[in-house]
Design a protein around this motif. Structure first.
Motif, PDB file in Angstrom:
ATOM      1  N   MET A   1     -42.160  53.451   4.641  1.00  0.00           N
ATOM      2  CA  MET A   1     -40.701  53.388   4.515  1.00  0.00           C
ATOM      3  C   MET A   1     -40.280  53.522   3.062  1.00  0.00           C
ATOM      4  O   MET A   1     -39.294  54.188   2.737  1.00  0.00           O
ATOM      5  N   LEU A   2     -41.034  52.913   2.166  1.00  0.00           N
ATOM      6  CA  LEU A   2     -40.670  52.973   0.753  1.00  0.00           C
ATOM      7  C   LEU A   2     -40.994  54.328   0.155  1.00  0.00           C
ATOM      8  O   LEU A   2     -40.193  54.908  -0.576  1.00  0.00           O
ATOM      9  N   LEU A   3     -42.167  54.863   0.475  1.00  0.00           N
ATOM     10  CA  LEU A   3     -42.609  56.097  -0.158  1.00  0.00           C
ATOM     11  C   LEU A   3     -41.949  57.335   0.433  1.00  0.00           C
ATOM     12  O   LEU A   3     -41.770  58.335  -0.256  1.00  0.00           O
ATOM     13  N   ASN A   4     -41.594  57.293   1.731  1.00  0.00           N
ATOM     14  CA  ASN A   4     -41.011  58.491   2.332  1.00  0.00           C
ATOM     15  C   ASN A   4     -39.504  58.570   2.153  1.00  0.00           C
ATOM     16  O   ASN A   4     -38.858  59.477   2.682  1.00  0.00           O
ATOM     17  N   GLY A   5     -38.901  57.616   1.455  1.00  0.00           N
ATOM     18  CA  GLY A   5     -37.482  57.691   1.121  1.00  0.00           C
ATOM     19  C   GLY A   5     -36.544  57.033   2.094  1.00  0.00           C
ATOM     20  O   GLY A   5     -35.313  57.130   1.930  1.00  0.00           O
ATOM     21  N   ALA A   6     -37.068  56.364   3.109  1.00  0.00           N
ATOM     22  CA  ALA A   6     -36.177  55.715   4.077  1.00  0.00           C
ATOM     23  C   ALA A   6     -35.308  54.656   3.401  1.00  0.00           C
ATOM     24  O   ALA A   6     -34.135  54.484   3.753  1.00  0.00           O
TER      25      ALA A   6
ATOM     26  N   ALA B   1     -25.588  55.876  -8.189  1.00  0.00           N
ATOM     27  CA  ALA B   1     -26.452  56.285  -9.298  1.00  0.00           C
ATOM     28  C   ALA B   1     -27.677  55.380  -9.423  1.00  0.00           C
ATOM     29  O   ALA B   1     -28.706  55.784  -9.994  1.00  0.00           O
ATOM     30  N   LEU B   2     -27.587  54.163  -8.897  1.00  0.00           N
ATOM     31  CA  LEU B   2     -28.717  53.243  -8.996  1.00  0.00           C
ATOM     32  C   LEU B   2     -29.847  53.625  -8.033  1.00  0.00           C
ATOM     33  O   LEU B   2     -31.009  53.293  -8.269  1.00  0.00           O
ATOM     34  N   ILE B   3     -29.492  54.318  -6.939  1.00  0.00           N
ATOM     35  CA  ILE B   3     -30.480  54.607  -5.896  1.00  0.00           C
ATOM     36  C   ILE B   3     -31.589  55.530  -6.394  1.00  0.00           C
ATOM     37  O   ILE B   3     -32.780  55.235  -6.190  1.00  0.00           O
ATOM     38  N   PRO B   4     -31.282  56.658  -7.044  1.00  0.00           N
ATOM     39  CA  PRO B   4     -32.380  57.504  -7.529  1.00  0.00           C
ATOM     40  C   PRO B   4     -33.258  56.830  -8.579  1.00  0.00           C
ATOM     41  O   PRO B   4     -34.448  57.139  -8.684  1.00  0.00           O
TER      42      PRO B   4
ATOM     43  N   GLY C   1     -35.599  54.880  -6.431  1.00  0.00           N
ATOM     44  CA  GLY C   1     -36.462  55.747  -5.633  1.00  0.00           C
ATOM     45  C   GLY C   1     -37.497  56.496  -6.451  1.00  0.00           C
ATOM     46  O   GLY C   1     -38.677  56.566  -6.069  1.00  0.00           O
ATOM     47  N   THR C   2     -37.067  57.075  -7.580  1.00  0.00           N
ATOM     48  CA  THR C   2     -38.038  57.795  -8.408  1.00  0.00           C
ATOM     49  C   THR C   2     -39.075  56.839  -9.002  1.00  0.00           C
ATOM     50  O   THR C   2     -40.221  57.228  -9.232  1.00  0.00           O
ATOM     51  N   GLY C   3     -38.683  55.591  -9.228  1.00  0.00           N
ATOM     52  CA  GLY C   3     -39.649  54.603  -9.703  1.00  0.00           C
ATOM     53  C   GLY C   3     -40.677  54.275  -8.640  1.00  0.00           C
ATOM     54  O   GLY C   3     -41.881  54.171  -8.922  1.00  0.00           O
ATOM     55  N   ILE C   4     -40.224  54.116  -7.393  1.00  0.00           N
ATOM     56  CA  ILE C   4     -41.145  53.819  -6.292  1.00  0.00           C
ATOM     57  C   ILE C   4     -42.153  54.942  -6.120  1.00  0.00           C
ATOM     58  O   ILE C   4     -43.340  54.701  -5.876  1.00  0.00           O
ATOM     59  N   ARG C   5     -41.681  56.178  -6.260  1.00  0.00           N
ATOM     60  CA  ARG C   5     -42.558  57.333  -6.040  1.00  0.00           C
ATOM     61  C   ARG C   5     -43.239  57.804  -7.326  1.00  0.00           C
ATOM     62  O   ARG C   5     -43.826  58.894  -7.359  1.00  0.00           O
ATOM     63  N   SER C   6     -43.140  57.015  -8.391  1.00  0.00           N
ATOM     64  CA  SER C   6     -43.817  57.295  -9.671  1.00  0.00           C
ATOM     65  C   SER C   6     -43.446  58.652 -10.239  1.00  0.00           C
ATOM     66  O   SER C   6     -44.281  59.344 -10.824  1.00  0.00           O
TER      67      SER C   6
ATOM     68  N   TRP D   1     -35.036  49.858 -12.498  1.00  0.00           N
ATOM     69  CA  TRP D   1     -36.252  50.380 -13.127  1.00  0.00           C
ATOM     70  C   TRP D   1     -37.439  49.437 -12.877  1.00  0.00           C
ATOM     71  O   TRP D   1     -38.527  49.873 -12.468  1.00  0.00           O
ATOM     72  N   LEU D   2     -37.211  48.148 -13.115  1.00  0.00           N
ATOM     73  CA  LEU D   2     -38.295  47.175 -12.936  1.00  0.00           C
ATOM     74  C   LEU D   2     -38.691  47.047 -11.468  1.00  0.00           C
ATOM     75  O   LEU D   2     -39.883  46.941 -11.140  1.00  0.00           O
ATOM     76  N   MET D   3     -37.701  47.054 -10.571  1.00  0.00           N
ATOM     77  CA  MET D   3     -38.017  46.962  -9.148  1.00  0.00           C
ATOM     78  C   MET D   3     -38.829  48.167  -8.691  1.00  0.00           C
ATOM     79  O   MET D   3     -39.814  48.030  -7.953  1.00  0.00           O
ATOM     80  N   GLY D   4     -38.433  49.364  -9.116  1.00  0.00           N
ATOM     81  CA  GLY D   4     -39.189  50.559  -8.751  1.00  0.00           C
ATOM     82  C   GLY D   4     -40.614  50.518  -9.266  1.00  0.00           C
ATOM     83  O   GLY D   4     -41.564  50.862  -8.548  1.00  0.00           O
ATOM     84  N   SER D   5     -40.781  50.083 -10.512  1.00  0.00           N
ATOM     85  CA  SER D   5     -42.130  49.997 -11.088  1.00  0.00           C
ATOM     86  C   SER D   5     -42.973  48.964 -10.356  1.00  0.00           C
ATOM     87  O   SER D   5     -44.167  49.176 -10.121  1.00  0.00           O
ATOM     88  N   ALA D   6     -42.351  47.824  -9.998  1.00  0.00           N
ATOM     89  CA  ALA D   6     -43.100  46.784  -9.294  1.00  0.00           C
ATOM     90  C   ALA D   6     -43.556  47.263  -7.924  1.00  0.00           C
ATOM     91  O   ALA D   6     -44.712  47.049  -7.524  1.00  0.00           O
TER      92      ALA D   6
END
Length: 356
Positions: free
Chosen positions: A1-6, A78-81, A84-89, A135-140
């Motif tokens: 769910m996190l990696l596929n963008g859901a 604007a916060l969503i990308p 998302g880009t942080g989650i997907r590195s 940013w921190l949430m995506g990296s975590a």
């Protein structure tokens, strides 16, 4: 769910819902269109991070010229990308989107408070803080996903290691024994040995079927089918005698007193050691098992003379000895295998604890 963008889609929908509600309430259809465009562009960054990210930046520029009475919420898209880009590195995309979006929103805050620049600066810092949180949430989340993937890879590697050990200790060992029997039968032209060879082939096939069944059984927690240590020692020594080895034993202590788990590991080691004696040892020559067992440790040594054709030590450690060392390491034991003159010595030391 996190990696596929859901998650990105869900967040975009959550931002779009109040945008529509507020726009309808205050009669601002154009604001609804702009907000929905921002949310759609944010959701599409899953598939096209650069193109959709640039489109979202263009929508944010529209907010610079929006009327003061617009109650838009689309700018939060604007916060969503960033998340998302942080989650997907997607590091480069995240850096570019973060800088671009924040600059646009910072300018909007300063322009929105022409008579109060301090308030505009503080609002810009609030946006910077929100971006930092995303940013921190995506990296975590990316770090957690990476750790889970590494754990999965390690688990697969461990399964392959276990499978390799079991294949060696069952099918490969049986086939090696059958090969030696077939060569002896060919050398002596003794047709009476064909029956035992055929039985051995059937036994090896049965071992392979059992192993494949164990692998297909999701409830199977172990592949080991080792019997008691005492029984294993007796059967292995009898097998050596049947192949012409002069076997002597000196066991100080009680094999049955060794705890089940440790005994199972030692039983596997005994099988491997005697199989190596049968394969590389000089037949019709003495070989010995010397064992000392007390309440704290077990010490077993197998000694045999190396056959003349096998007198040179192997360049690499045999797979069987590698598997034995790995099994011993799990219970704190150690394996030593070395050649002294014409003799090969395999020694095992293993601690004994109540939990072992």
């Amino acid at each position: 769910m996190l990696l596929n963008g859901a998650l990105d889609v869900v967040l975009a929908a959550l931002v779009a819902a109040p945008s529509v509600l507020i726009g309808v309430t205050f009669g601002q259809p154009l604001a609804i269109v702009v907000d929905l465009a921002a949310c759609l562009a944010a959701a599409l960054t899953i598939r096209w991070p650069r193109a959709a990210g640039a489109a979202l930046g263009a929508v944010l520029l529209v907010y610079l010229a929006s009327p003061p009475d617009w109650a838009e919420t689309g700018e939060y898209a604007a916060l969503i990308p960033i998340l998302g880009t942080g989650i997907r590195s997607q590091r480069r995309e995240r850096i570019g989107l973060s800088l671009g979006y924040w600059l646009i929103l910072a300018v909007r805050q300063v322009v929105g408070y022409p008579g109060d620049p301090v308030r505009g600066v503080l609002s810009s810092l609030v946006w910077a803080a929100l971006f930092a949180v995303m940013w921190l949430m995506g990296s975590a989340i990316a770090a957690i996903n990476s750790a889970q993937e590494q754990a999965r890879i390690a688990a697969l590697a461990q399964q392959r290691l276990v499978l390799a050990r079991e294949l060696h200790d069952t099918v490969a060992r049986s086939l090696a024994r059958l090969s030696r029997q077939a060569h002896r039968a060919a050398d002596t032209q003794d047709a009476s040995q064909l029956g035992p060879i055929a039985d051995g082939i059937g036994h090896a096939a049965g071992q392979l079927r059992w192993l494949l069944g164990a692998l297909r059984d999701s409830d199977q927690t172990t592949l080991s089918s080792t019997g008691s240590l005492t029984t294993t020692v007796r059967e292995c020594l009898e097998g050596l005698q049947a192949h012409g080895f002069q076997v002597s034993t000196a066991i100080d202590g009680d094999l049955d007193a060794i705890p089940l788990r440790t005994g199972g590991v030692l039983a596997d080691i005994v099988k491997e050691a005697t199989a190596n004696i049968e394969r590389h040892g000089a037949s019709n020559r003495p070989c010995a098992l010397v064992a000392s067992i007390d309440e704290t440790s077990a010490d077993l040594a197998f000694i045999n003379e190396v056959a003349t054709a096998n007198g040179q030590p192997a360049a690499t450690t045999p797979l069987g000895l590698l598997g034995a060392a790995e099994r011993l390491a799990l219970v704190g034991g150690q394996l030593e295998a070395r050649q002294e003159g014409s003799q090969w010595i395999t020694r095992v030391t293993i601690p004994i604890t109540p939990q072992s």
